[in-house]
Design a protein around this motif. Structure first.
Motif, PDB file in Angstrom:
ATOM      1  N   GLU A   1       0.100  30.078  65.176  1.00 36.89           N
ATOM      2  CA  GLU A   1      -0.592  29.805  63.916  1.00 36.89           C
ATOM      3  C   GLU A   1       0.260  28.845  63.085  1.00 36.89           C
ATOM      4  OE1 GLU A   1      -2.081  32.244  59.929  1.00 36.89           O
ATOM      5  OE2 GLU A   1      -0.720  33.182  61.374  1.00 36.89           O
ATOM      6  N   VAL A   2      -0.328  27.741  62.648  1.00 34.37           N
ATOM      7  CA  VAL A   2       0.379  26.793  61.785  1.00 34.37           C
ATOM      8  C   VAL A   2       0.291  27.287  60.347  1.00 34.37           C
ATOM      9  CG1 VAL A   2       0.496  24.432  60.933  1.00 34.37           C
ATOM     10  CG2 VAL A   2      -0.123  24.862  63.322  1.00 34.37           C
ATOM     11  N   ILE A   3       1.441  27.587  59.728  1.00 29.74           N
ATOM     12  CA  ILE A   3       1.428  28.049  58.337  1.00 29.74           C
ATOM     13  C   ILE A   3       1.670  26.896  57.367  1.00 29.74           C
ATOM     14  CG2 ILE A   3       2.144  30.405  58.909  1.00 29.74           C
ATOM     15  CD1 ILE A   3       4.979  29.541  57.862  1.00 29.74           C
ATOM     16  N   ALA A   4       2.289  25.814  57.865  1.00 26.86           N
ATOM     17  CA  ALA A   4       2.534  24.656  57.002  1.00 26.86           C
ATOM     18  C   ALA A   4       2.989  23.471  57.837  1.00 26.86           C
ATOM     19  CB  ALA A   4       3.596  24.988  55.952  1.00 26.86           C
ATOM     20  N   THR A   5       2.782  22.276  57.285  1.00 27.25           N
ATOM     21  CA  THR A   5       3.320  21.056  57.879  1.00 27.25           C
ATOM     22  C   THR A   5       4.007  20.272  56.771  1.00 27.25           C
ATOM     23  OG1 THR A   5       1.322  19.749  57.470  1.00 27.25           O
ATOM     24  CG2 THR A   5       1.443  20.937  59.563  1.00 27.25           C
ATOM     25  N   CYS A   6       5.012  19.489  57.113  1.00 27.67           N
ATOM     26  CA  CYS A   6       5.671  18.638  56.126  1.00 27.67           C
ATOM     27  C   CYS A   6       6.346  17.476  56.833  1.00 27.67           C
ATOM     28  CB  CYS A   6       6.671  19.423  55.281  1.00 27.67           C
ATOM     29  SG  CYS A   6       7.981  20.214  56.213  1.00 27.67           S
ATOM     30  N   SER A   7       6.763  16.485  56.054  1.00 34.82           N
ATOM     31  CA  SER A   7       7.297  15.261  56.640  1.00 34.82           C
ATOM     32  C   SER A   7       8.767  15.013  56.326  1.00 34.82           C
ATOM     33  CB  SER A   7       6.477  14.056  56.163  1.00 34.82           C
ATOM     34  OG  SER A   7       6.481  13.980  54.753  1.00 34.82           O
ATOM     35  N   THR A   8       9.410  15.931  55.600  1.00 36.58           N
ATOM     36  CA  THR A   8      10.832  15.766  55.283  1.00 36.58           C
ATOM     37  C   THR A   8      11.585  17.067  55.506  1.00 36.58           C
ATOM     38  OG1 THR A   8      10.677  16.394  52.950  1.00 36.58           O
ATOM     39  CG2 THR A   8      10.259  14.075  53.501  1.00 36.58           C
ATOM     40  N   ALA A   9      12.865  16.939  55.769  1.00 35.29           N
ATOM     41  CA  ALA A   9      13.708  18.118  55.974  1.00 35.29           C
ATOM     42  C   ALA A   9      13.850  18.917  54.687  1.00 35.29           C
ATOM     43  CB  ALA A   9      15.080  17.677  56.492  1.00 35.29           C
ATOM     44  N   MET A  10      13.896  18.238  53.536  1.00 38.00           N
ATOM     45  CA  MET A  10      14.051  18.951  52.264  1.00 38.00           C
ATOM     46  C   MET A  10      12.834  19.837  51.981  1.00 38.00           C
ATOM     47  SD  MET A  10      17.004  18.424  51.219  1.00 38.00           S
ATOM     48  CE  MET A  10      16.775  19.325  49.696  1.00 38.00           C
ATOM     49  N   LYS A  11      11.643  19.332  52.262  1.00 39.37           N
ATOM     50  CA  LYS A  11      10.448  20.146  52.060  1.00 39.37           C
ATOM     51  C   LYS A  11      10.447  21.320  53.039  1.00 39.37           C
ATOM     52  CE  LYS A  11       6.491  21.274  50.331  1.00 39.37           C
ATOM     53  NZ  LYS A  11       6.419  21.838  48.967  1.00 39.37           N
ATOM     54  N   ALA A  12      10.896  21.072  54.253  1.00 39.83           N
ATOM     55  CA  ALA A  12      10.979  22.156  55.241  1.00 39.83           C
ATOM     56  C   ALA A  12      11.941  23.232  54.755  1.00 39.83           C
ATOM     57  CB  ALA A  12      11.455  21.596  56.579  1.00 39.83           C
ATOM     58  N   PHE A  13      13.046  22.816  54.148  1.00 39.88           N
ATOM     59  CA  PHE A  13      14.022  23.780  53.616  1.00 39.88           C
ATOM     60  C   PHE A  13      13.361  24.691  52.579  1.00 39.88           C
ATOM     61  CE2 PHE A  13      17.279  25.153  50.642  1.00 39.88           C
ATOM     62  CZ  PHE A  13      18.291  25.579  51.481  1.00 39.88           C
ATOM     63  N   GLU A  14      12.535  24.104  51.698  1.00 40.10           N
ATOM     64  CA  GLU A  14      11.841  24.888  50.672  1.00 40.10           C
ATOM     65  C   GLU A  14      10.896  25.902  51.309  1.00 40.10           C
ATOM     66  OE1 GLU A  14       9.819  22.361  47.946  1.00 40.10           O
ATOM     67  OE2 GLU A  14      11.568  21.090  47.576  1.00 40.10           O
ATOM     68  N   ILE A  15      10.160  25.463  52.303  1.00 39.87           N
ATOM     69  CA  ILE A  15       9.184  26.352  52.956  1.00 39.87           C
ATOM     70  C   ILE A  15       9.890  27.498  53.664  1.00 39.87           C
ATOM     71  CG2 ILE A  15       7.422  26.498  54.769  1.00 39.87           C
ATOM     72  CD1 ILE A  15       6.734  23.542  54.104  1.00 39.87           C
TER      73      ILE A  15
END
Length: 236
Positions: A30-44
């Motif tokens: 299940e995809v819970i989120a997608t993002c295009s930067t490492a910083m946004k991934a860190f937040e998630i």
């Protein structure tokens, strides 16, 4: 059935779409989120439960490798990248797998299966050879099931490859070595010459010019030397 919560991190929209398409074909994911930067991934990752991280390496500002190093408790990670040279660093970070773009569905499934089997609680006595990873290679009219950890090295013979196994057997198949290289896990198999691909777990000795796997000396090609030396330095 409990869903495996996935986070996709990639600065290429088409790469994200391909991964989402692959994931949509597997009920457990299940995809819970997608993002295009490492910083946004860190937040998630800091605010949501992530079971499995699909992580690109080369991204703006911070690489995927740098992101993983900053996390105190990183989720299980499958790297997705167009660059083979980071495979061994990802291995040191205990990545589940390392997928080279363009990622085929078959290779994607193998990576996910590796994650599921690692997470499953299995008694040691229940583990059999059939549960280990393998490839199927056609030789003549037969398809040979070859366990990956039985491969010592692969030799290119123009449009064919010859796979040398630890029991002394050889399998000749009409297959390009570059295509086979893309199908094998980059954390275990290393291209050291235009004509040779080795299983790094079978290395017994090496010099600046060749690598010994089993009792065979494999030459290191000039264009592969930097990559080979980067890996061998980690063995010292």
């Amino acid at each position: 059935m409990t869903k495996i919560k996935c986070l996709l991190v990639d600065d290429e929209p088409l790469a994200q779409e391909l991964l989402k398409n692959h994931i949509s074909k597997i009920d457990r994911l299940e995809v819970i989120a997608t993002c295009s930067t490492a910083m946004k991934a860190f937040e998630i990752i800091s605010t949501q439960k992530v079971d499995l991280l699909f992580l690109d390496i080369k991204m703006p500002s911070m690489t995927g490798l740098q992101l993983l190093k900053t996390l105190r408790h990183p989720p299980k990670t499958i790297f997705t990248t167009a660059y083979r040279e980071y495979a061994f660093e990802s291995y040191e970070l205990e990545a589940v797998d390392y997928l080279l773009k363009p990622i085929t569905f078959e290779r994607f499934v193998k990576a996910v299966d590796r994650f599921i089997r690692k997470e499953a609680t299995v008694l040691p006595s229940a583990t059999t050879a059939a549960e280990k990873e393998y490839i199927l290679l056609k030789s003549g009219t037969k398809f040979h099931k070859i366990l990956l950890d039985h491969i010592v090295y692969v030799e290119s013979l123009k449009d064919y490859v010859k796979v040398y196994l630890e029991d002394g057997k050889k399998v000749l198949s009409k297959y390009k070595i570059g295509s086979l290289e893309a199908e094998l896990p980059a954390t275990t198999f290393l291209r050291v010459h235009r004509s040779y691909l080795i299983n790094t777990q079978k290395i017994t000795a090496f010099t600046l010019h060749d690598i010994e796997v089993g009792a065979v000396e494999i030459p290191i090609g000039a264009s592969y030397k930097e990559r080979a030396m980067a890996f061998l330095d980690r063995l010292k």
